[in-house]
Design an enzyme around this catalytic site. Structure first.
Site, PDB file in Angstrom:
ATOM      1  N   HIS A  42       6.010  -4.796  -4.746  1.00 59.04           N
ATOM      2  CA  HIS A  42       5.261  -3.614  -5.170  1.00 59.04           C
ATOM      3  C   HIS A  42       4.879  -3.802  -6.631  1.00 59.04           C
ATOM      4  O   HIS A  42       5.740  -3.941  -7.497  1.00 59.04           O
ATOM      5  CB  HIS A  42       6.086  -2.343  -5.002  1.00 59.04           C
ATOM      6  N   CYS A  43       3.581  -3.806  -6.914  1.00 62.04           N
ATOM      7  CA  CYS A  43       3.076  -4.028  -8.270  1.00 62.04           C
ATOM      8  C   CYS A  43       2.873  -2.675  -8.947  1.00 62.04           C
ATOM      9  O   CYS A  43       1.957  -1.924  -8.596  1.00 62.04           O
ATOM     10  CB  CYS A  43       1.768  -4.816  -8.234  1.00 62.04           C
ATOM     11  N   LYS A  44       3.722  -2.370  -9.918  1.00 59.13           N
ATOM     12  CA  LYS A  44       3.617  -1.091 -10.610  1.00 59.13           C
ATOM     13  C   LYS A  44       2.414  -1.045 -11.545  1.00 59.13           C
ATOM     14  O   LYS A  44       1.970   0.044 -11.927  1.00 59.13           O
ATOM     15  CB  LYS A  44       4.898  -0.823 -11.395  1.00 59.13           C
TER      16      LYS A  44
ATOM     17  N   ASN B 176       0.001   0.140  -9.110  1.00 63.78           N
ATOM     18  CA  ASN B 176       0.558   1.161  -8.223  1.00 63.78           C
ATOM     19  C   ASN B 176       0.157   0.911  -6.773  1.00 63.78           C
ATOM     20  O   ASN B 176      -0.337   1.797  -6.073  1.00 63.78           O
ATOM     21  CB  ASN B 176       0.119   2.569  -8.657  1.00 63.78           C
ATOM     22  N   ASN B 177       0.374  -0.313  -6.330  1.00 66.25           N
ATOM     23  CA  ASN B 177       0.044  -0.664  -4.956  1.00 66.25           C
ATOM     24  C   ASN B 177       0.954  -1.801  -4.515  1.00 66.25           C
ATOM     25  O   ASN B 177       1.418  -2.594  -5.338  1.00 66.25           O
ATOM     26  CB  ASN B 177      -1.419  -1.093  -4.840  1.00 66.25           C
TER      27      ASN B 177
END
Length: 309
Positions: A141-143, A146-147
Site C-alpha cells: 500500500h503506497c501512502k 493513497n492507493n
C-alpha cells in the site's frame, strides 16, 4: 504431495486487520499534497534556473525536463486513480470451511478465506488494512498516492518511480549547470531557487534510486515487497518464470478482465458478457488434489498462464 497455503496461519501478515475502516480523508489529503508539491517545485525550477538557460539559447534543458515532468505528472495522477486489482465479494461464495485448491507450477495452494470480504482469496491476494479491500497480486500500500499497488497498476508504479528518478536527476544536473555558468554573476533569486531545487532533487533522487533498484530485483525474481515468511516457501518461488518472462508478465502482458461484485455471484466483465463464478474459481477438493495433466499450463499475469479463477 504437499499442499501449500498462501496465507495465514503459515504467512505472517505485516499489519493486523483493523476492526473498523480507517479514515480516508487525511491519506487522500496527503496524496493530493504530494501532487501539489511536485507542481510547486517544478514551477520554481522552470520559472528561474530553467528560464535563464532557455533565454541564453539552451533550449535542450527545458525540452528534456519538460517532457520528464509531463511523464511524471501523468504517471502520478494515473496511479492515484488506478484500480490495483480489487476483488469484490460475492454472496454465492461457499463458506470458510470449503476447501479450494489451485495449482502453480506443480505446487498445490489451498486458498485462504478472507473474513472481511467473505471469499477465498487467490494466491498472492491480500486484504489491505488501509483500503479494506482484497487486492489481486498485492505488492504494498503506497501512502504517497493513497492507493494499493497490485496486479493492475504495478506497471504505473514502476513508471512513476522511473520517471521520478529521471526527472529528479535532470533537475539536479540542470541546476548545477546553471550555477556553474553563472559563477561570474552576483548572487540572485535565480541562484537561491536553483540551490533549493538542487538540494531537494538530490534528496529525492537517492531514496528513489534505491527503491527502483529494489523493485527491479523484485520483478526479476517474481517477488513482492509484501512477502509473508512462509516456512514451506523458503528458497522456492513457484511464481518465478525466469527473469525475461517475469519482466514481460509484469510490464507487457495483458492485464486481463476486471472483477466486479454482483448481487448473487462474482462476475468477470468481458465487454457486455460475463462469466459466472464457477468458471473462475479453482476446483474444490478432494478432486483438486489430483496433479494437473502435463499439457495444462501455469497461471497467467504475473503468475503464469490462465489459472482456474
Amino acid at each position: 504431495m504437499t499442499l501449500l497455503t498462501d496465507a495465514t496461519p503459515l504467512v505472517k501478515e505485516p499489519h493486523p486487520l483493523p476492526l473498523v475502516p480507517r479514515p480516508w480523508f487525511l491519506p487522500s489529503l496527503f496524496a493530493a499534497f504530494n501532487v501539489v508539491l511536485l507542481v510547486f517545485f517544478s514551477g520554481l525550477f522552470f520559472a528561474f534556473p530553467c528560464r535563464w538557460l532557455a533565454q541564453n539559447g539552451e533550449w535542450a534543458f527545458p525540452v528534456i525536463t519538460g517532457s520528464l515532468f509531463v511523464l511524471t505528472f501523468f504517471s502520478l495522477v494515473s496511479l492515484n486513480f488506478s484500480d490495483p486489482g480489487i476483488l469484490h465479494q460475492g454472496s454465492a461464495e461457499q463458506g470458510p470451511l470449503t476447501v479450494h485448491v489451485v495449482w502453480v507450477n506443480h505446487g498445490a495452494f489451498r486458498l485462504q478465506w478472507c473474513p472481511k470480504c467473505c471469499f477465498h482469496r487467490p494466491p498472492r491476494t491480500y486484504h489491505c488494512p488501509w483500503c479494506n479491500i482484497c487486492v489481486e497480486d498485492f505488492d504494498h500500500h503506497c501512502k504517497w498516492v493513497n492507493n494499493c499497488i497490485g496486479h493492475r497498476n504495478f506497471r504505473f508504479f514502476m513508471l512513476l518511480v522511473l520517471s521520478l528518478c529521471l526527472y529528479s536527476g535532470a533537475m539536479l544536473v540542470t541546476c548545477l549547470i546553471f550555477l556553474v555558468r553563472t559563477t561570474h554573476l552576483p548572487f540572485s533569486t535565480d541562484k537561491a531557487i536553483a540551490i533549493v531545487v538542487a538540494v531537494s532533487a538530490a534528496g529525492l533522487l537517492v531514496p528513489l534510486s534505491l527503491l527502483l533498484l529494489i523493485q527491479a530485483l523484485s520483478v526479476s525474481s517474481a517477488d513482492r515487497t509484501y512477502k509473508g515468511k512462509c516456512r514451506h516457501l523458503q528458497g522456492y518461488n513457484p511464481f518465478d518464470q525466469g527473469c525475461a518472462s517475469n519482466w514481460y508478465l509484469t510490464i507487457c502482458a495483458p492485464l486481463g478482465p476486471k472483477y466486479m461484485a454482483e448481487a448473487v455471484q462474482l462476475q468477470r466483465v468481458v465487454g457486455p458478457d460475463w462469466t459466472s463464478m464457477p468458471n473462475l474459481h479453482p476446483p474444490m477438493s478432494p478432486s483438486a488434489l489430483n496433479p494437473p495433466a502435463p499439457t495444462s499450463g501455469s497461471l497467467q499475469s504475473r503468475e503464469g498462464t490462465p489459472g482456474a479463477w
